[in-house]
Write a protein that holds these residues in place. Structure first.
Motif, PDB file in Angstrom:
ATOM      1  N   THR A 159       1.902  -6.924  -5.633  1.00  0.00           N
ATOM      2  CA  THR A 159       1.091  -5.930  -6.319  1.00  0.00           C
ATOM      3  C   THR A 159       1.072  -4.662  -5.471  1.00  0.00           C
ATOM      4  N   GLU A 160       0.784  -3.555  -6.118  1.00  0.00           N
ATOM      5  CA  GLU A 160       0.780  -2.260  -5.442  1.00  0.00           C
ATOM      6  C   GLU A 160      -0.617  -1.666  -5.459  1.00  0.00           C
ATOM      7  N   ASP A 187      -1.588   7.017   7.508  1.00  0.00           N
ATOM      8  CA  ASP A 187      -0.538   7.554   8.379  1.00  0.00           C
ATOM      9  C   ASP A 187       0.599   6.571   8.620  1.00  0.00           C
ATOM     10  N   ARG A 188       0.544   5.380   7.990  1.00  0.00           N
ATOM     11  CA  ARG A 188       1.569   4.358   8.229  1.00  0.00           C
ATOM     12  C   ARG A 188       2.256   3.885   6.957  1.00  0.00           C
ATOM     13  N   LEU A 189       2.129   4.595   5.873  1.00  0.00           N
ATOM     14  CA  LEU A 189       2.640   4.123   4.582  1.00  0.00           C
ATOM     15  C   LEU A 189       4.159   4.077   4.554  1.00  0.00           C
ATOM     16  N   PRO A 190       4.702   3.124   3.837  1.00  0.00           N
ATOM     17  CA  PRO A 190       4.054   2.027   3.135  1.00  0.00           C
ATOM     18  C   PRO A 190       3.636   0.919   4.097  1.00  0.00           C
ATOM     19  N   VAL A 191       2.650   0.141   3.681  1.00  0.00           N
ATOM     20  CA  VAL A 191       2.168  -0.996   4.449  1.00  0.00           C
ATOM     21  C   VAL A 191       2.284  -2.234   3.578  1.00  0.00           C
ATOM     22  N   VAL A 192       2.825  -3.310   4.153  1.00  0.00           N
ATOM     23  CA  VAL A 192       2.918  -4.593   3.456  1.00  0.00           C
ATOM     24  C   VAL A 192       1.809  -5.500   3.981  1.00  0.00           C
ATOM     25  N   LEU A 193       1.035  -6.049   3.046  1.00  0.00           N
ATOM     26  CA  LEU A 193       0.030  -7.048   3.392  1.00  0.00           C
ATOM     27  C   LEU A 193       0.521  -8.395   2.879  1.00  0.00           C
ATOM     28  N   LEU A 194       0.424  -9.406   3.710  1.00  0.00           N
ATOM     29  CA  LEU A 194       0.734 -10.779   3.319  1.00  0.00           C
ATOM     30  C   LEU A 194      -0.551 -11.574   3.445  1.00  0.00           C
ATOM     31  N   ILE A 216       0.873  -1.171   0.000  1.00  0.00           N
ATOM     32  CA  ILE A 216       0.000   0.000   0.000  1.00  0.00           C
ATOM     33  C   ILE A 216       0.916   1.228   0.000  1.00  0.00           C
ATOM     34  N   THR A 217       0.740   2.118  -0.982  1.00  0.00           N
ATOM     35  CA  THR A 217       1.654   3.248  -1.182  1.00  0.00           C
ATOM     36  C   THR A 217       0.894   4.533  -1.507  1.00  0.00           C
TER      37      THR A 217
END
Length: 83
Positions: free
Chosen positions: A36-37, A52-59, A9-10
């Motif tokens: 994916t982005e 407020d936390r970017l970037p965020v990685v989702l698995l 997430i960007t």
């Protein structure tokens, strides 16, 4: 071909997001996975959840981390068999 397990997430202009993209590229070079982005720009729900936390990685659709990619942890989590 199955959906990528990783989502980043960007937002445009985010230098940490650029660092995270490079880190994900290194991780998937080892695991063979894809990522994916998703851009929060113009998406009220994504902005509200992650802005407020970017970037965020989702698995696998769940938050794995934010601000910095923990490459070793992510490698371990991608390669550990799921129950």
């Amino acid at each position: 071909m199955r959906e990528p397990r990783l989502t980043l997430i960007t937002r445009p202009g985010c230098h940490l997001c650029e660092d995270a993209k490079a880190a994900l590229d290194r991780v998937v070079a080892v695991t063979g996975d894809r990522w994916t982005e998703r851009d929060v720009s113009g998406d009220v729900e994504l902005e509200r959840e992650y802005g407020d936390r970017l970037p965020v990685v989702l698995l696998d659709g769940k938050e794995h981390g934010y601000w910095r990619v923990e490459e070793e942890r992510l490698l371990r989590d991608l390669t550990t068999p799921q129950l």
